[in-house]
Design an enzyme around this catalytic site. Structure first.
Site, PDB file in Angstrom:
ATOM      1  N   CYS A 171       0.951  -1.166  -0.065  1.00  0.00           N
ATOM      2  CA  CYS A 171      -0.150   0.176  -0.116  1.00  0.00           C
ATOM      3  C   CYS A 171       0.887   1.335   0.002  1.00  0.00           C
ATOM      4  O   CYS A 171       1.599   1.376  -0.797  1.00  0.00           O
ATOM      5  CB  CYS A 171      -0.848  -0.131   1.449  1.00  0.00           C
ATOM      6  SG  CYS A 171      -2.373   1.210   0.959  1.00  0.00           S
ATOM      7  N   HIS A 172       0.825   1.960   1.140  1.00  0.00           N
ATOM      8  CA  HIS A 172       1.474   3.292   1.169  1.00  0.00           C
ATOM      9  C   HIS A 172       3.102   3.177   1.724  1.00  0.00           C
ATOM     10  O   HIS A 172       3.840   3.986   1.710  1.00  0.00           O
ATOM     11  CB  HIS A 172       0.921   4.329   1.927  1.00  0.00           C
ATOM     12  CG  HIS A 172      -0.283   5.074   1.502  1.00  0.00           C
ATOM     13  ND1 HIS A 172      -1.430   4.376   1.583  1.00  0.00           N
ATOM     14  CD2 HIS A 172      -0.497   6.123   1.151  1.00  0.00           C
ATOM     15  CE1 HIS A 172      -2.565   4.980   1.116  1.00  0.00           C
ATOM     16  NE2 HIS A 172      -1.794   6.184   0.473  1.00  0.00           N
TER      17      HIS A 172
END
Length: 174
Positions: A106-107
């Site tokens: 994800c991030h």
């Protein structure tokens, strides 16, 4: 228990994505790996975006990456904090230089970008940071999981089963 003897660092910081930390940690532990939750402060309890706690078992400053086989960087908003810590960037660079497994979802790609290790690396992430990844030199693709050598990347919580499978296979092959 195919990962007995493997030692893995998992970064923790407030606002981690609960599933992106705990599901991979549990899966790797299920395979026999030792996964050490590591934060800025040893013993501090960090809270995930959805309220799930994670108590740091070691401080970043006290961890020697040479003693570990890899690192996990969870997503959520935690990566934006983690990438500001010189210890995190040093650990990630060490793992990269020594071709040890780096798992990011994800991030979490923000941490790898800040560590300066993405030039020419094939990765994925949440599409929201695609520009950050490509500006850091990565070759980004819209796939649930991408494995480029020792770097295993994934997009978001629905992709965790495939991410976990790729992580286990990478650690087995190491």
């Amino acid at each position: 228990m195919t990962l007995q003897g493997k030692r893995i660092i998992a970064f923790v910081e407030d606002d981690f994505e609960d599933l992106e930390l705990w599901v991979p940690v549990m899966r790797l532990r299920e395979e026999g790996a030792e996964v050490l939750l590591t934060g800025k402060e040893n013993g501090k309890t960090y809270t995930g975006k959805h309220g799930v706690p994670a108590a740091a078992e070691a401080a970043l400053a006290d961890v020697d990456p040479a003693d570990y086989d890899g690192v996990l960087v969870p997503g959520g908003w935690a990566p934006d904090k983690l990438r500001r810590y010189s210890e995190v960037l040093s650990i990630v660079r060490y793992m990269n230089d020594h071709k040890k497994i780096i798992g990011e979802i994800c991030h979490a790609g923000w941490v790898l970008a800040s560590a300066g290790i993405l030039k020419g690396v094939h990765v994925t992430s949440t599409p929201g940071i695609k520009d950050d990844m490509t500006n850091a030199g990565a070759v980004w693709s819209d796939d649930p999981v991408v494995v480029d050598g020792h770097i295993v990347s994934s997009q978001r919580p629905p992709d965790i089963p495939a991410y976990n499978q790729a992580l286990v296979e990478a650690f087995r092959a190491q």
